[in-house]
Design an enzyme around this catalytic site. Structure first.
Site, short mmCIF file in Angstrom:
data_model
loop_
_atom_site.label_atom_id
_atom_site.label_comp_id
_atom_site.label_asym_id
_atom_site.label_seq_id
_atom_site.Cartn_x
_atom_site.Cartn_y
_atom_site.Cartn_z
N ASN A 151 0.79 -1.23 0.00
CA ASN A 151 0.00 0.00 0.00
C ASN A 151 0.83 1.28 0.00
OD1 ASN A 151 0.75 -0.70 2.66
ND2 ASN A 151 -0.97 0.42 3.55
N GLY A 227 2.98 -5.50 7.79
CA GLY A 227 2.04 -6.40 7.15
C GLY A 227 1.03 -6.93 8.15
N SER A 228 0.53 -8.12 7.90
CA SER A 228 -0.54 -8.68 8.73
C SER A 228 -0.02 -9.18 10.06
CB SER A 228 -1.22 -9.84 7.99
OG SER A 228 -0.39 -10.97 7.98
N GLU A 247 5.07 -3.64 12.34
CA GLU A 247 3.94 -2.72 12.20
C GLU A 247 2.84 -3.53 11.55
OE1 GLU A 247 1.12 -0.78 11.27
OE2 GLU A 247 2.24 -0.12 9.51
N LEU A 248 1.82 -3.86 12.35
CA LEU A 248 0.85 -4.87 11.93
C LEU A 248 -0.53 -4.25 11.71
CD1 LEU A 248 2.11 -7.62 14.41
CD2 LEU A 248 2.90 -7.15 12.09
N CYS A 281 -3.21 1.21 6.99
CA CYS A 281 -3.30 0.61 8.33
C CYS A 281 -4.08 1.48 9.31
CB CYS A 281 -1.90 0.34 8.89
SG CYS A 281 -1.00 -0.96 8.03
N GLU A 375 -9.41 -6.06 10.90
CA GLU A 375 -8.95 -4.98 10.02
C GLU A 375 -9.58 -5.18 8.64
OE1 GLU A 375 -4.82 -2.76 8.96
OE2 GLU A 375 -4.78 -4.94 8.80
#
Length: 473
Positions: A151, A227-228, A247-248, A281, A375
Site C-alpha cells: 500500500n 504487514g498482517s 507494524e501490523l 493501516c 482490520e
C-alpha cells in the site's frame, strides 16, 4: 511487450529464468515481468550484506547519499508517482504525496545519521568510584531485512532503508510481490547516488519460501516488517533473540463529540475512510459519534462521501481506485454482506465491479461483526452513536489492535482525557486516525506490533547501547 526487470543484488541487476507479471491494478495490463529470485539470489544478497557491514560507511557519506537520493526523487517526482499509481492502484495525487513524504523520510534519516549518540553514565555516583568515566556508543545490530507491503511501496520501504543506512546497516529489502517496481527503481537510484554495492539489495518474487529463508538466516541481525498480524507473529517466533520491528494490523477508531466542527470532521473522515480504497493501516474504520449530533453527522458524512471520485487512479480527479486485486475486493464485499445479514444497516453502499469496491458506511453495527472486529483494509466504515465520552473511549479500546485513533472535540479537558486513556500508539486530536508525518514515532501496541518507525526512533531500535568504561586513575 512489457519489460523484463531483474532483482537488484550487490550493486547490479540479477536475472533468473523464472519471472512473474506485475499488473497495472486498474487496466490489468502487464507492466513488467519481474524475476523470481531463488536460493542463489538470496545467498548473494546475504553474503554481500555481511561483507559490507564489516567496512562501515563514514557518517558524512551516509548523509550525502540519503540527501542525494531525496534530490533525485524530487527531480523525477512524476515518474516515480506514476510507477506507484500503476502498480499499487493508488490515486496519482496520493502517489505524488507519497513521493514527497518519501523525500522527507530520507531527509529525517540523514538527520538521524548525524545526531544518533550515546550518553555519559554517572558511574562516579557509586561509592569508591572516583577515577572512572563511562559512556555509551550506539552500535548497529547488523544487516537489516526490510519486508514491505503493497500500500505504500515507496515510503514504507524508505522508513526501513533510510534509518538502516543512517546507522550503518546494509539492507536486504523484500517488497510485496504486487508492487516491486518502486523498490527496484529506488535501489537503482541509490546506486546512482553512490551507495556502494552490497548496501542495498532488493529480492523479488511471489513464493512465500523467499521470505522464510531470509528471516531464518542468522546473517540477518534485525528484521523490520510491515504487514498482517498473522505473518508478524510468525516472523517474531522465527527471529529468536534477534530484535524486530513489527507494524501490523489495526481497525482504527475515531470519536466525534458533540462540540466538534462536523463539516470539517465529516470531510476528513470520509476521505480517510475511503481514499485509496481504505487500504491504509490507520484508515478510518470505526466511527463513534455523540448521539446528540448523530443525525447531523450521518447526513454530512454521506454528503462528503458522495463527493469522492471513483475511477482510474492515473486521473488527477480520482480519490478511490481499485483494491490491490479482485480477491481482496471479494473478501471485503463478503464481510459487508455478512454484516448486513447480521443486522447492520447501510447508510450507503455501491455495487462492486471487479476490484473496484465503492464506499460503504454501515449503521446498527455490533462489535462482534468482522467489519468492526478485524482490520477491513477496504473502503468500509461502521458508525455507532454513543451516550457518553467515557463510553466512546471504552469502545475505542475494546479491540485487539492498538495503532492510532482520532478524536474530534473542542474541549481541551476531553482531549487530554482521550490522550491519557486511549491505549494506542498514537492519539490524534481534531484529525483522523490516519494522520501521520514522517519524523513522528509511529507504531502500535497489542496486536498492532512492536517498535517504532520514524527515522530517529527506528535508528534507536536498530542500534544497541555499548558501554565503555575508562579507568583514569
Amino acid at each position: 511487450m512489457s519489460e523484463r526487470v531483474g532483482a537488484w543484488i550487490d550493486g547490479e541487476e540479477a536475472d533468473t529464468i523464472a519471472t512473474y507479471p506485475v499488473l497495472h491494478k486498474y487496466t490489468n495490463q502487464i507492466l513488467a515481468h519481474v524475476v523470481e529470485a531463488g536460493d542463489a539470489e538470496v545467498e548473494r544478497a546475504l553474503s554481500a550484506a555481511s561483507r559490507v557491514f564489516a567496512k562501515p560507511l563514514v557518517i558524512p557519506e551516509r548523509i550525502r547519499i540519503l540527501e542525494e537520493v531525496a534530490m533525485i526523487m524530487g527531480d523525477r517526482r512524476e515518474q516515480l508517482a506514476r510507477i506507484i499509481s500503476q502498480e499499487a492502484g493508488k490515486p496519482i495525487k496520493d502517489a505524488r504525496v507519497e513521493v514527497d513524504r518519501g523525500r522527507s523520510t530520507l531527509h529525517w534519516s540523514a538527520v538521524a545519521a548525524g545526531t544518533l549518540h550515546g550518553e555519559e553514565i554517572p558511574v562516579m555516583a557509586n561509592p569508591g568510584v572516583t577515577n572512572r568515566l563511562a559512556f555509551t556508543l550506539r552500535k548497529p545490530f547488523g544487516p537489516v531485512l526490510a519486508i514491505t507491503p503493497f500500500n505504500f511501496p515507496l515510503n514504507l520501504l524508505l522508513h526501513k532503508v533510510g534509518p538502516a543506512l543512517a546507522v550503518g546497516s546494509p539492507v536486504i529489502a523484500k517488497p510485496a510481490p504486487a508492487t516491486p517496481l518502486t523498490a527496484l527503481t529506488i535501489a537503482r537510484w541509490f546506486h546512482e547516488a553512490g551507495l556502494p554495492a552490497g548496501w542495498l539489495s532488493v529480492i523479488t518474487g511471489q513464493e512465500a519460501d523467499l521470505g522464510r529463508k531470509l528471516v531464518a538466516d542468522d546473517r540477518v541481525r534485525f528484521i523490520s516488517f510491515t504487514g498482517s498480524a498473522v505473518i508478524g507473529k510468525v516472523i517474531r517466533s522465527q527471529a529468536g533473540v534477534r530484535p524486530v520491528t513489527l507494524e501490523l494490523g489495526n481497525n482504527a477508531a475515531n470519536i466525534v463529540h458533540a462540540d466538534a466542527d462536523l463539516e470539517k470532521a465529516t470531510k476528513i473522515l470520509a476521505q480517510r475512510a475511503f481514499g485509496f480504497a481504505g487500504q491504509v493501516c490507520i484508515a478510518v474504520q470505526r466511527i463513534y459519534v455523540d448521539q446528540r449530533v448523530y443525525s447531523s453527522f450521518t447526513r454530512l458524512f454521506e454528503q462528503a462521501s458522495s463527493e469522492l471520485t471513483i475511477g482510474d487512479p492515473e486521473n488527477d480527479a480520482t480519490d478511490i481506485g481499485p483494491m490491490i486485486n479482485e480477491s481482496a475486493a471479494e473478501r471485503s464485499q463478503k464481510w459487508i454482506d455478512e454484516a448486513i445479514a447480521q443486522g447492520a444497516v447501510p447508510l450507503f453502499k455501491g455495487t462492486r465491479n471487479a476490484a473496484i469496491l465503492p464506499p460503504t458506511a454501515l449503521t446498527e453495527v455490533e462489535p462482534t461483526m468482522q467489519v468492526m472486529r478485524e482490520e477491513a483494509f477496504a473502503p468500509v466504515a461502521g458508525i455507532v452513536p454513543y451516550e457518553s465520552f467515557d463510553q466512546a473511549i471504552r469502545w475505542t479500546n475494546d479491540t485487539k489492535y492498538g495503532l492510532q485513533a482520532g478524536v474530534f472535540t473542542e474541549d481541551l479537558r476531553l482531549a487530554m482525557s482521550a490522550a491519557r486513556m486511549i491505549h494506542m500508539g498514537g492519539v490524534i486530536i481534531n484529525d483522523s486516525s490516519a494522520y501521520r508525518v514522517d519524523n513522528m514515532p509511529y507504531g502500535g501496541v497489542k496486536e498492532s506490533g512492536v517498535g517504532r518507525e520514524g527515522p530517529a526512533y527506528a535508528a534507536q531500535d536498530m542500534t544497541y547501547p555499548s558501554v565503555v568504561v575508562m579507568n583514569l586513575g
